[in-house]
Design a protein around this motif. Structure first.
Motif, PDB file in Angstrom:
ATOM      1  N   UNK A  35       0.829  -1.210   0.000  1.00  0.00           N
ATOM      2  CA  UNK A  35       0.000   0.000   0.000  1.00  0.00           C
ATOM      3  C   UNK A  35       0.856   1.249   0.000  1.00  0.00           C
ATOM      4  N   UNK A  36       1.916   1.235   0.785  1.00  0.00           N
ATOM      5  CA  UNK A  36       2.802   2.398   0.855  1.00  0.00           C
ATOM      6  C   UNK A  36       3.447   2.656  -0.500  1.00  0.00           C
ATOM      7  N   UNK A  37       3.928   1.594  -1.155  1.00  0.00           N
ATOM      8  CA  UNK A  37       4.566   1.737  -2.470  1.00  0.00           C
ATOM      9  C   UNK A  37       3.575   2.285  -3.483  1.00  0.00           C
ATOM     10  N   UNK A  38       2.344   1.776  -3.475  1.00  0.00           N
ATOM     11  CA  UNK A  38       1.365   2.251  -4.461  1.00  0.00           C
ATOM     12  C   UNK A  38       0.999   3.711  -4.219  1.00  0.00           C
ATOM     13  N   UNK A  39       0.880   4.116  -2.965  1.00  0.00           N
ATOM     14  CA  UNK A  39       0.565   5.520  -2.660  1.00  0.00           C
ATOM     15  C   UNK A  39       1.707   6.426  -3.086  1.00  0.00           C
ATOM     16  N   UNK A  40       2.940   6.025  -2.798  1.00  0.00           N
ATOM     17  CA  UNK A  40       4.100   6.829  -3.188  1.00  0.00           C
ATOM     18  C   UNK A  40       4.182   6.948  -4.707  1.00  0.00           C
ATOM     19  N   UNK A  41       3.944   5.854  -5.425  1.00  0.00           N
ATOM     20  CA  UNK A  41       3.965   5.899  -6.893  1.00  0.00           C
ATOM     21  C   UNK A  41       2.913   6.865  -7.420  1.00  0.00           C
ATOM     22  N   UNK A  42       1.735   6.810  -6.824  1.00  0.00           N
ATOM     23  CA  UNK A  42       0.644   7.691  -7.272  1.00  0.00           C
ATOM     24  C   UNK A  42       1.006   9.153  -7.041  1.00  0.00           C
ATOM     25  N   UNK A  43       1.568   9.459  -5.888  1.00  0.00           N
ATOM     26  CA  UNK A  43       1.946  10.840  -5.568  1.00  0.00           C
ATOM     27  C   UNK A  43       3.039  11.330  -6.512  1.00  0.00           C
ATOM     28  N   UNK A  44       4.036  10.481  -6.773  1.00  0.00           N
ATOM     29  CA  UNK A  44       5.125  10.856  -7.682  1.00  0.00           C
ATOM     30  C   UNK A  44       4.579  11.084  -9.090  1.00  0.00           C
ATOM     31  N   UNK A  45       3.676  10.220  -9.535  1.00  0.00           N
ATOM     32  CA  UNK A  45       3.087  10.378 -10.869  1.00  0.00           C
ATOM     33  C   UNK A  45       2.289  11.674 -10.972  1.00  0.00           C
ATOM     34  N   UNK A  46       1.510  11.986  -9.935  1.00  0.00           N
ATOM     35  CA  UNK A  46       0.745  13.233  -9.944  1.00  0.00           C
ATOM     36  C   UNK A  46       1.667  14.445  -9.966  1.00  0.00           C
ATOM     37  N   UNK A  47       2.769  14.371  -9.226  1.00  0.00           N
ATOM     38  CA  UNK A  47       3.735  15.472  -9.218  1.00  0.00           C
ATOM     39  C   UNK A  47       4.364  15.640 -10.596  1.00  0.00           C
ATOM     40  N   UNK A  48       4.716  14.518 -11.229  1.00  0.00           N
ATOM     41  CA  UNK A  48       5.285  14.588 -12.582  1.00  0.00           C
ATOM     42  C   UNK A  48       4.280  15.171 -13.570  1.00  0.00           C
ATOM     43  N   UNK A  49       3.047  14.711 -13.497  1.00  0.00           N
ATOM     44  CA  UNK A  49       2.015  15.206 -14.410  1.00  0.00           C
ATOM     45  C   UNK A  49       1.708  16.687 -14.188  1.00  0.00           C
TER      46      UNK A  49
END
Length: 160
Positions: A35-49
């Protein structure tokens, strides 16, 4: 007195806060490494976008100078940011691929996205549109909202 009033207010706020925390604990998902990895990935992707802009309708040629084309669009709206750009997607006959522009900050993206009305004033850029870089889910939600808005406008043109 004022001191008693403040103390009572603080007590009430703590009671409210503790009730929210207690009720929220029942609905919370367990914290696992996955869960932690998926949340971090989502946050990083949103920041990149958040640092990207998509340009639609910019004509595509065999040997195009994409830097010049995008530079001309930015000049038309009154901006000259440092940027990286590339075409995305597969080429289809007669339909230009979108251009993804990556900028240094989301603040610059907000500035640029607030000015695209100037593009429609010229015949050359009448079919060029700027939009934020959206995920697949965000694009589906946006599409639904646009369809709903068009349906409402057709049903009641004077109320919107």
């Amino acid at each position: 007195s004022v001191k008693t009033s403040v103390q009572e207010t603080v007590k009430e706020e703590f009671k409210t806060y503790s009730s929210v925390v207690k009720s929220g604990q029942q609905q919370m998902t367990p914290v696992t490494p996955t869960n932690i990895v998926s949340v971090v990935k989502k946050v990083v992707e949103e920041e990149d976008r958040s640092r990207n802009i998509m340009v639609f309708g910019l004509l595509e040629g065999e040997s195009e100078d994409l830097v010049k084309k995008v530079g001309d669009v930015m000049e038309k709206i009154g901006e000259k940011p440092r940027m990286e750009m590339c075409r995305v997607g597969k080429a289809k006959d007669g339909k230009p691929r979108p251009v993804k522009i990556t900028l240094s900050s989301s603040l610059i993206v907000s500035q640029i996205l607030s000015k695209p009305r100037r593009l429609g004033e010229t015949a050359q850029y009448k079919t060029v549109f700027l939009s934020p870089d959206r995920s697949y889910e965000q694009r589906a939600e946006h599409r639904t909202l646009v369809v709903d808005l068009k349906r409402r406008k057709a049903a009641e043109p004077n109320n919107l």
